[in-house]
Design a protein around this motif. Structure first.
Motif, PDB file in Angstrom:
ATOM      1  N   ARG A   1      20.017 -13.077 -22.239  1.00  0.00           N
ATOM      2  CA  ARG A   1      19.534 -11.982 -23.070  1.00  0.00           C
ATOM      3  C   ARG A   1      19.778 -10.654 -22.371  1.00  0.00           C
ATOM      4  NH1 ARG A   1      14.951 -15.316 -24.780  1.00  0.00           N
ATOM      5  NH2 ARG A   1      15.460 -16.002 -26.869  1.00  0.00           N
TER       6      ARG A   1
ATOM      7  N   ARG B   1      18.978  -6.774 -21.411  1.00  0.00           N
ATOM      8  CA  ARG B   1      17.783  -5.944 -21.232  1.00  0.00           C
ATOM      9  C   ARG B   1      17.762  -4.923 -22.353  1.00  0.00           C
ATOM     10  NH1 ARG B   1      18.018  -3.305 -15.688  1.00  0.00           N
ATOM     11  NH2 ARG B   1      20.234  -3.624 -15.947  1.00  0.00           N
ATOM     12  N   ARG B   2      16.613  -4.722 -22.943  1.00  0.00           N
ATOM     13  CA  ARG B   2      16.481  -3.790 -24.050  1.00  0.00           C
ATOM     14  C   ARG B   2      16.335  -2.370 -23.522  1.00  0.00           C
ATOM     15  NH1 ARG B   2      18.783  -6.102 -27.677  1.00  0.00           N
ATOM     16  NH2 ARG B   2      18.010  -4.598 -29.134  1.00  0.00           N
TER      17      ARG B   2
ATOM     18  N   THR C   1      14.363   0.768 -23.366  1.00  0.00           N
ATOM     19  CA  THR C   1      12.963   1.143 -23.612  1.00  0.00           C
ATOM     20  C   THR C   1      12.877   2.656 -23.791  1.00  0.00           C
ATOM     21  OG1 THR C   1      12.576   1.204 -21.232  1.00  0.00           O
ATOM     22  CG2 THR C   1      12.021  -0.842 -22.384  1.00  0.00           C
TER      23      THR C   1
ATOM     24  N   GLY D   1      15.393   2.855 -29.490  1.00  0.00           N
ATOM     25  CA  GLY D   1      16.161   1.786 -28.862  1.00  0.00           C
ATOM     26  C   GLY D   1      16.094   0.459 -29.591  1.00  0.00           C
ATOM     27  N   ASP D   2      15.058   0.256 -30.378  1.00  0.00           N
ATOM     28  CA  ASP D   2      14.937  -0.959 -31.183  1.00  0.00           C
ATOM     29  C   ASP D   2      15.407  -0.667 -32.600  1.00  0.00           C
ATOM     30  OD1 ASP D   2      13.875  -2.573 -29.174  1.00  0.00           O
ATOM     31  OD2 ASP D   2      11.848  -1.875 -29.575  1.00  0.00           O
ATOM     32  N   GLY D   3      16.010  -1.650 -33.226  1.00  0.00           N
ATOM     33  CA  GLY D   3      16.395  -1.485 -34.620  1.00  0.00           C
ATOM     34  C   GLY D   3      17.885  -1.644 -34.837  1.00  0.00           C
ATOM     35  N   ASP D   4      18.285  -1.513 -36.091  1.00  0.00           N
ATOM     36  CA  ASP D   4      19.677  -1.698 -36.480  1.00  0.00           C
ATOM     37  C   ASP D   4      20.576  -0.704 -35.761  1.00  0.00           C
ATOM     38  OD1 ASP D   4      18.940  -3.710 -38.188  1.00  0.00           O
ATOM     39  OD2 ASP D   4      18.898  -2.445 -39.972  1.00  0.00           O
TER      40      ASP D   4
ATOM     41  N   VAL E   1      21.728  -0.840 -32.757  1.00  0.00           N
ATOM     42  CA  VAL E   1      21.650  -0.907 -31.299  1.00  0.00           C
ATOM     43  C   VAL E   1      21.725  -2.377 -30.929  1.00  0.00           C
ATOM     44  CG1 VAL E   1      20.279  -0.408 -29.249  1.00  0.00           C
ATOM     45  CG2 VAL E   1      20.246   1.190 -31.173  1.00  0.00           C
TER      46      VAL E   1
ATOM     47  N   GLY F   1      22.498  -5.517 -28.055  1.00  0.00           N
ATOM     48  CA  GLY F   1      22.560  -5.896 -26.653  1.00  0.00           C
ATOM     49  C   GLY F   1      23.970  -6.355 -26.319  1.00  0.00           C
TER      50      GLY F   1
END
Length: 197
Positions: free
Chosen positions: A66, A68-69, A71, A75-78, A80, A82
């Motif tokens: 996985r 790293r996201r 932060t 940063g979260d959502g459509d 973007v 990984g």
């Protein structure tokens, strides 16, 4: 996974590690008597207790699959993705739709794998970069590190430059900018003066 070999098959781009070589190595292991099961999730399709009952030894080798996201705001959502997930989708023949401008954040080998794979999704001939498909103007790789500090292998950096990756060193992401519908419209960066401080 639907294929054998784990991250060799779904994490390393085909231009770097030919699939025929992976298949040949897997065939050797299978020829020695190993039995492989794909698309099986322990805990859903079979329990660990069942595996222990059926086999003399059980080896758990799950790996680190996985990304790293980010932060940071937005940063979260459509829009973007990984890097590890992007490479997996490309390897399995499900490359995501890309926008007109692609920004890869990172300075290591995985970031270069992603950027170079993106080029191969949008270019007729990635080695020349002159014949881009309509609608995609650039692939930018933005890293905190200056060129001398980048963790990527020197050959990755040189080949990325040759293939047309626009490298921007010494910048750190602050926020992913989004429109009212939640679509990414840009990335806000801040100049990074020192990485190791």
């Amino acid at each position: 996974e639907p294929v054998l070999a784990g991250m060799l098959a779904v994490g390393i781009p085909q231009y770097r590690l030919p699939r025929e070589l992976i298949r040949a190595e897997v065939d050797v292991i299978l020829a020695m008597g190993a039995t492989a099961v794909t698309n099986c999730e322990v805990g859903r399709d079979v329990t660990l207790a069942q595996l222990r009952q059926r086999h003399q030894a059980v080896i758990i080798a799950v790996g680190a699959k996985r990304s790293r996201r980010l932060t940071i705001p937005g940063g979260d959502g459509d829009g973007v993705l990984g890097g590890v997930e992007f490479l997996r989708d490309v390897a399995l023949g499900r490359p995501p739709q890309l926008g007109g401008n692609v920004v890869v954040i990172g300075g290591g080998n995985v970031a270069y794998d992603v950027a170079r794979s993106v080029l191969r999704q949008i270019a007729y001939d990635a080695a020349r970069t002159a014949a881009r498909l309509a609608g995609t103007s650039a692939v930018r790789l933005v890293s905190l590190e200056e060129l001398e500090e980048m963790p990527a292998d020197t050959v990755e950096i040189a080949e990325g430059d040759e293939e047309g990756i626009v490298r921007l060193n010494g910048w750190g992401p602050v926020a992913i900018l989004r429109d009212s519908a939640g679509n990414p419209t840009g990335v806000q960066f801040r100049k990074c003066l020192r990485v190791y401080d």
